[in-house]
Every structure is written in C-alpha cells, then in structure tokens.
Design a protein around this motif. Structure first.
Motif, PDB file in Angstrom:
ATOM      1  N   VAL A  74      88.263  47.108  85.894  1.00  0.00           N
ATOM      2  CA  VAL A  74      87.547  47.382  84.651  1.00  0.00           C
ATOM      3  C   VAL A  74      87.380  46.100  83.838  1.00  0.00           C
ATOM      4  O   VAL A  74      88.047  45.104  84.086  1.00  0.00           O
ATOM      5  CB  VAL A  74      88.290  48.432  83.780  1.00  0.00           C
ATOM      6  N   LEU A  87      86.139  46.232  76.761  1.00  0.00           N
ATOM      7  CA  LEU A  87      85.075  46.361  75.761  1.00  0.00           C
ATOM      8  C   LEU A  87      85.616  46.053  74.372  1.00  0.00           C
ATOM      9  O   LEU A  87      84.941  45.446  73.547  1.00  0.00           O
ATOM     10  CB  LEU A  87      84.498  47.772  75.767  1.00  0.00           C
ATOM     11  N   ASP A  96      89.615  49.666  75.077  1.00  0.00           N
ATOM     12  CA  ASP A  96      88.504  50.448  75.605  1.00  0.00           C
ATOM     13  C   ASP A  96      87.973  49.622  76.770  1.00  0.00           C
ATOM     14  O   ASP A  96      87.825  48.394  76.650  1.00  0.00           O
ATOM     15  CB  ASP A  96      87.394  50.631  74.571  1.00  0.00           C
ATOM     16  N   GLN A 156      85.339  49.368  80.510  1.00  0.00           N
ATOM     17  CA  GLN A 156      84.196  49.829  81.292  1.00  0.00           C
ATOM     18  C   GLN A 156      84.538  49.639  82.768  1.00  0.00           C
ATOM     19  O   GLN A 156      84.807  48.514  83.193  1.00  0.00           O
ATOM     20  CB  GLN A 156      82.946  49.015  80.954  1.00  0.00           C
ATOM     21  N   LYS A 205      80.329  51.119  90.106  1.00  0.00           N
ATOM     22  CA  LYS A 205      79.450  52.233  89.743  1.00  0.00           C
ATOM     23  C   LYS A 205      79.809  53.478  90.553  1.00  0.00           C
ATOM     24  O   LYS A 205      80.354  53.381  91.651  1.00  0.00           O
ATOM     25  CB  LYS A 205      77.987  51.860  89.976  1.00  0.00           C
ATOM     26  N   SER A 244      76.316  53.632  86.180  1.00  0.00           N
ATOM     27  CA  SER A 244      77.521  53.133  85.509  1.00  0.00           C
ATOM     28  C   SER A 244      78.447  54.287  85.168  1.00  0.00           C
ATOM     29  O   SER A 244      77.995  55.340  84.712  1.00  0.00           O
ATOM     30  CB  SER A 244      77.146  52.397  84.224  1.00  0.00           C
ATOM     31  N   ALA A 286      81.331  56.156  82.974  1.00  0.00           N
ATOM     32  CA  ALA A 286      81.550  56.239  81.524  1.00  0.00           C
ATOM     33  C   ALA A 286      82.713  55.332  81.124  1.00  0.00           C
ATOM     34  O   ALA A 286      83.684  55.188  81.873  1.00  0.00           O
ATOM     35  CB  ALA A 286      81.859  57.682  81.131  1.00  0.00           C
ATOM     36  N   PRO A 287      82.635  54.707  79.941  1.00  0.00           N
ATOM     37  CA  PRO A 287      83.768  53.915  79.453  1.00  0.00           C
ATOM     38  C   PRO A 287      85.011  54.797  79.299  1.00  0.00           C
ATOM     39  O   PRO A 287      84.907  56.000  79.093  1.00  0.00           O
ATOM     40  CB  PRO A 287      83.311  53.407  78.090  1.00  0.00           C
ATOM     41  N   ARG A 310      87.043  40.811  74.555  1.00  0.00           N
ATOM     42  CA  ARG A 310      85.911  41.467  75.233  1.00  0.00           C
ATOM     43  C   ARG A 310      85.505  40.641  76.450  1.00  0.00           C
ATOM     44  O   ARG A 310      85.375  39.418  76.363  1.00  0.00           O
ATOM     45  CB  ARG A 310      84.752  41.611  74.256  1.00  0.00           C
TER      46      ARG A 310
END
Length: 182
Positions: free
Chosen positions: A27, A30, A40, A42, A46, A55, A57-58, A80
C-alpha cells in the motif's frame, strides 16, 4: 459421476473462498495521523472486477506497527507517498488493540482490511537509500544518519545534546571487563 460433480463444486467453492480472503498487500500512505499513530492507505495492486481491473478502495485509520518494548519506543513518522505493507488480522482485533490484552472480537469479521496493521518502510525500486555506510544498522533522515556497526557508532550531521555528556577513554583490558575507565 455424481460424486465427481459434487467434488468439482466443492473445489470451485473452496477456490472462490480462498480468493476472497485478504492476508496482506502493498500500500501507499495517503495520510498519517501522529496523534493516533494511524494511517490512511491506498492498496497498490488493482482488483479484478467483472473481468477488468480497478483501483481498490482506500483503507482508512489503520494502526501503525510501532515497536513498543517496556519503556523503549521506536516510532516511525510517515508522509504521503511512503510505501508499506498491510498485514490483515484473521479476526476483528479492535478490542485487543484498545486494551493491549486478550479480548473477544467485537464482531464476526474475518480477514477484513479494517482489521489490518500497517508496516511501513518498504523501498520500492529506484528509491533505495544511497550514500549510507554498509554493514551497519542505519537510522537516517536525508543525508543525516546514525550508523551502528561492529566497529562503533558513526554520526553524520549536527549533534544537539541536552543534558550531561559523559565520555570514557577506552583502555585495553586483559581481565575481560568492558574496557571502559571513568
């Protein structure tokens, strides 16, 4: 014939069940929340949805793997874009993480992304740290670093000491003590 068909259906269902289980995933950060030590993220891989990729979901509010051992802490600080790994818990782990003790799960969730732990610090290709000493454990921020090796400790950068500094002259000691004299 009937047994073979039933066996094929069980195998297909078993495969479908395995595909739905989340264990871990790479990941990207974010947002980082230092007050709660959460992030958080991402997912970077995929998901296949109806024959095409989209993509994922976060995943929000994941606990960060922070090493806490007695009075000692190694606390990471993320920004980030940092890359890490999410480790998905087998069960709802909210109660156990709140108390730090054995607890029953709050829900019947299994392998849910929201029950994950973020372990950061993965260096993707092209972002491998350069210019650091080899054969050493290195803590670095940009070009400033502290390197611990079998031969000693090296500090590259300015040093700010608050409190007392005590130094000892190293001596060769035939009796096997620590080799330090005060």
């Amino acid at each position: 014939m009937w047994t073979s068909k039933r066996s094929d259906l069980r195998a297909a269902q078993s495969e479908k069940d395995r595909e739905a289980v989340r264990v871990s995933m790479p990941v990207q950060v974010l947002a980082f929340y230092p007050d709660t030590m959460t992030v958080d993220v991402q997912p970077l891989v995929k998901e296949a949805i109806d024959g095409s990729y989209a993509s994922a979901a976060p995943i929000l509010g994941l606990h960060i793997a922070c090493l806490c051992a007695g009075d000692y802490v190694i606390r990471p600080w993320y920004k980030r874009g940092d890359v890490g790994w999410v480790i998905v818990a087998d069960f709802d782990s909210d109660a156990a993480l709140q108390t730090g003790r054995e607890a029953e799960p709050n829900t019947r969730r299994n392998h849910a992304p929201e029950d994950s732990l973020f372990l950061g610090g993965v260096c993707p290709a092209g972002k491998v740290p350069q210019g650091l000493p080899g054969d050493a454990l290195v803590l670095a921020a940009g070009s400033v670093y502290l390197a611990v090796s079998k031969t000693g400790i090296a500090i590259h950068g300015d040093v700010d000491i608050r409190g007392e500094l005590t130094t000892h002259k190293r001596t060769d000691s035939p009796d096997g003590d620590d080799g330090l004299s005060g």
